[in-house]
Design a protein around this motif. Structure first.
Motif, PDB file in Angstrom:
ATOM      1  N   ASP A  28       0.835  -1.200   0.000  1.00  0.00           N
ATOM      2  CA  ASP A  28       0.000   0.000   0.000  1.00  0.00           C
ATOM      3  C   ASP A  28       0.871   1.251   0.000  1.00  0.00           C
ATOM      4  O   ASP A  28       0.602   2.216  -0.720  1.00  0.00           O
ATOM      5  N   CYS A  61      -6.091   4.010   7.920  1.00  0.00           N
ATOM      6  CA  CYS A  61      -5.815   2.569   7.872  1.00  0.00           C
ATOM      7  C   CYS A  61      -6.683   1.819   8.866  1.00  0.00           C
ATOM      8  O   CYS A  61      -7.092   2.359   9.891  1.00  0.00           O
ATOM      9  N   ASN A  63      -6.720  -2.501  10.253  1.00  0.00           N
ATOM     10  CA  ASN A  63      -6.204  -3.867  10.125  1.00  0.00           C
ATOM     11  C   ASN A  63      -4.973  -3.928   9.225  1.00  0.00           C
ATOM     12  O   ASN A  63      -4.834  -4.796   8.356  1.00  0.00           O
ATOM     13  N   ARG A  65      -4.019  -2.129   6.749  1.00  0.00           N
ATOM     14  CA  ARG A  65      -4.196  -1.837   5.332  1.00  0.00           C
ATOM     15  C   ARG A  65      -4.761  -0.424   5.192  1.00  0.00           C
ATOM     16  O   ARG A  65      -5.461   0.082   6.070  1.00  0.00           O
ATOM     17  N   THR A  67      -7.382   2.035   4.029  1.00  0.00           N
ATOM     18  CA  THR A  67      -8.805   1.898   3.726  1.00  0.00           C
ATOM     19  C   THR A  67      -9.436   3.189   3.225  1.00  0.00           C
ATOM     20  O   THR A  67     -10.568   3.164   2.731  1.00  0.00           O
ATOM     21  N   THR A  89      -6.210  -2.440  -2.578  1.00  0.00           N
ATOM     22  CA  THR A  89      -7.427  -3.229  -2.777  1.00  0.00           C
ATOM     23  C   THR A  89      -8.384  -3.170  -1.596  1.00  0.00           C
ATOM     24  O   THR A  89      -9.508  -3.676  -1.698  1.00  0.00           O
ATOM     25  N   ARG A  90      -7.978  -2.600  -0.484  1.00  0.00           N
ATOM     26  CA  ARG A  90      -8.883  -2.498   0.673  1.00  0.00           C
ATOM     27  C   ARG A  90      -9.494  -1.105   0.813  1.00  0.00           C
ATOM     28  O   ARG A  90     -10.092  -0.803   1.841  1.00  0.00           O
ATOM     29  N   ARG A  92     -11.978   1.747   0.934  1.00  0.00           N
ATOM     30  CA  ARG A  92     -13.421   1.887   1.042  1.00  0.00           C
ATOM     31  C   ARG A  92     -13.871   3.307   0.686  1.00  0.00           C
ATOM     32  O   ARG A  92     -15.023   3.509   0.305  1.00  0.00           O
ATOM     33  N   CYS A 112     -10.530  -2.406  -6.697  1.00  0.00           N
ATOM     34  CA  CYS A 112     -10.930  -1.905  -5.366  1.00  0.00           C
ATOM     35  C   CYS A 112     -12.386  -2.291  -5.120  1.00  0.00           C
ATOM     36  O   CYS A 112     -13.277  -1.443  -5.068  1.00  0.00           O
ATOM     37  N   GLU A 114     -13.968  -3.288  -2.621  1.00  0.00           N
ATOM     38  CA  GLU A 114     -14.603  -2.913  -1.351  1.00  0.00           C
ATOM     39  C   GLU A 114     -14.969  -1.432  -1.308  1.00  0.00           C
ATOM     40  O   GLU A 114     -15.439  -0.937  -0.281  1.00  0.00           O
TER      41      GLU A 114
END
Length: 647
Positions: A28, A61, A63, A65, A67, A89-90, A92, A112, A114
């Motif tokens: 990331d 972020c 977890n 990643r 977001t 890819t995480r 949101r 992406c 999510e």
């Protein structure tokens, strides 16, 4: 042996490649640095030497990643390269609005999956709306307004079944609007494109402003050519003639209307006389310890004033005046204390006798006593709070009230004076003309109501936070202890002032009713001993109340006893949806991102454990950043189809 060695070597190489290719925070970070190197902008003052990008401006972020990426109005320019979002890819939430980005959207944005919120408005993106967007099935908000997108609006938008917001205005889209069957769609706009044809049936409930600037017809824009009007043609003309009223009928209607008007005027006159006679009754302010039954509060009795402005918790209307100075003195009969004691440079152009002679209106009964609006003979208006359940000695009372009177901040309701006797304790405050936040949020929600918009609510949140932060700055043991919406009072310009600070130290534990539990931090057992972290929790509930339009006391009336923070968590879960916000807020475009950020701050403040909550200094910084981001672009206050009466 060689075969076994080769198999083992292959396994090691396979695991090495698999680990290398597995997305994590390192990949990331690399993707963000690629974005930074390929497009320009003032925001990219990221410290690349930090091991984690989660502390970088605009990066969030969860977890381990990334977001969310928020880079609004940061003078970004250039073409976004392919290969950046394929690693994020995480994501949101992606916000690149109000910049100068050009070209087409990168195709790897399709990875992406999510993505919930995509804000790309007011850039210079071009080309057709890419088909890969229709594979992002989790999209809730999509804003592509103010770009150079061309081509037709694809019926593949129907794949985005969770979409609640779709803004496509101010582009170069052509063709007709397809039949869109999006069950959760509440915000829609395609104005100022090159569209033509008829507005689809499922979109005809939208406001006309959502379609203006095109060659469209139907629905809110009026009939399309060829659409039949049931009153058109000879039959319609015949019906019109049949329904034409005679002169006698018109005269009868006119006479009846005049009589009805006169009757209404008579009723209004009688009501005004009745109210006037009630207000002229003479009642001693010091004798109203138990108001008569006819003076019950108009509100819900739990400290949340519904209809009346001007003050404190509750709402009860009654006129009271002291019949004479001697009778007032007879009730307040503590020798040597028959005067108001003022703080600092407070005006001293009135005394206790003037106060007792003043006409007053009962604003309501709150946690610490009854509040009155007192209008002095000289025309000055003050708020008087008559304390209850104060049993501490006079010396201790004076010491504690002196601390309250020394508090001086533009976002606090200033305590101007006080009176102490064995039987009576009065506090004199400045009067706030716009009433309490509770009244504005939960008062009349019918026709004629002026809703609190985003700018007003975020400003109130900032003002209240500054007032509370000032209290906390006076010492680590100083807290408010009773933060709630009925204790946030507003001026005519909606400037927030915090009231009732310091009073929790003056009263007994039985005087605070259970209703405060909606704001009370879970660790608080004695309302007289509230920490600053507990104040932060209460402020978090207040923010949730601002955003949802729901009072925390409503949440504890159901069988399960779920409080407002828990209700919000249950609605939000792992995604941001429009369901959690007050419908009055959803009438305004281009503020969704800021609303989500303030919602996250509210959740952080209302964390279960005190050490997880931010300080009020941090709260102010985050609200200022949210509001600063909001004012960097022009807002469009166009209302959508949401009806506030449905809330």
């Amino acid at each position: 042996m060689k075969s076994h060695f080769g198999l083992k070597l292959f396994s090691i190489v396979f695991i090495w490649f698999f680990t290398l290719g597995k997305p994590d925070l390192t990949s990331d970070k690399a993707a963000l640095l690629t974005l930074r190197s390929r497009i320009g902008g003032k925001t990219f003052r990221w410290n690349v030497n930090q091991s984690t990008p989660c502390t970088w401006q605009g990066v969030s972020c969860e977890n381990n990643r990334v977001t969310a990426l928020h880079l609004p109005a940061d003078q970004l320019y250039g073409v976004i390269p392919v290969g950046v979002f394929g690693n994020l890819t995480r994501l949101r939430t992606l916000s690149l609005r109000v910049n100068a980005l050009t070209g087409q959207l990168p195709s790897d944005l399709a990875q992406c999956t999510e993505l919930r919120n995509l804000y790309l408005q007011n850039n210079r993106f071009s080309g057709e709306i890419p088909s890969f967007l229709f594979k992002l099935h989790n999209l809730v908000r999509l804003n592509l307004a103010g770009n150079n997108f061309s081509g037709e609006i694809s019926p593949a938008f129907n794949n985005l079944t969770r979409l609640g917001t779709l803004f496509l205005e101010n582009n170069q889209l052509s063709g007709s609007i397809p039949e869109l069957n999006l069950p959760k769609l509440v915000q829609f706009n395609v104005s100022y494109n090159q569209l033509k044809g008829s507005v689809p049936a499922k979109l005809r409930s939208m406001k006309s402003e959502a379609f203006e600037g095109n060659s469209l017809c139907g629905g809110p824009l009026g009939l399309c050519p060829g659409e039949k009007n049931i009153t058109a043609g000879p039959v319609g003309e015949k019906n019109k003639k049949k329904k034409k009223l005679s002169g006698g009928a018109i005269a009868g209607i006119a006479i009846g209307s005049v009589i009805a008007f006169l009757i209404i005027l008579l009723i209004i006159f009688l009501l005004c006389r009745k109210r006037s006679s009630r207000k002229t009754r003479a009642v001693d302010i010091n004798s109203v310890k138990h108001p008569p039954e006819m003076e019950k509060p108009l509100g819900d009795g739990d400290g949340h004033d519904r209809n009346l402005g001007g003050g404190y918790s509750g709402a009860a209307a009654a006129a009271i005046t002291a019949p004479s100075v001697p009778s007032a003195k007879a009730d307040i009969n503590n020798p040597g204390n028959k005067k108001l004691l003022f703080f600092g440079n407070a005006s001293r152009f009135f005394d206790l006798e003037d106060l007792l002679r003043a006409s007053a209106e009962v604003l309501g009964k709150g946690t610490f006593g009854t509040a009155y609006k007192a209008v002095l003979e000289v025309g000055t208006v003050v708020a008087v709070k008559r304390l209850k359940d104060v049993a501490i000695p006079e010396k201790e009372f004076r010491e504690k009230i002196e601390i309250v009177g020394s508090m001086d901040h533009e976002n606090l309701v200033p305590l101007r004076a006080y009176y102490y006797s064995v039987d009576e304790k009065l506090l004199v405050y400045d009067y706030m003309t716009n009433g309490s936040l509770s009244a504005l949020l939960h008062g009349n929600r019918g026709a004629g109501r002026t809703p609190l918009n985003w700018e007003a609510r975020s400003g109130i949140a900032l003002g209240a936070a500054r007032g509370i932060e000032y209290l906390h700055s006076r010492g680590p043991t100083i807290s408010h202890g009773n933060i709630k919406s009925s204790n946030i009072l507003l001026t005519k310009n909606y400037d927030a002032h915090v009231s009732d600070f310091g009073l929790a130290q003056l009263v007994g534990p039985t005087s605070t009713p259970n209703r405060v539990a909606g704001y009370r931090a879970p660790e608080v057992t004695d309302v007289r001993k509230v920490s600053q972290k507990a104040d932060v929790y209460s402020f978090g509930v207040l923010l949730l109340e601002l955003l949802t339009g729901k009072a925390p006391t409503h949440a504890i009336l159901n069988e399960e006893g779920v409080d407002l923070p828990r209700w919000v968590q249950s609605v939000v879960r792992e995604e941001w949806t429009a369901e959690v916000f007050d419908l009055e807020l959803l009438r305004y475009q281009n503020t969704e991102e800021e609303m989500v950020q303030l919602l996250q701050l509210a959740i952080d403040c209302a964390a279960q454990y005190p050490d997880k909550r931010p300080t009020m200094t941090e709260v102010i910084r985050r609200i200022e950043e949210i509001r600063h981001s909001d004012v960097r672009h022009e807002q469009d206050p166009q209302p959508d189809v949401v009806n506030p009466d449905d809330s």
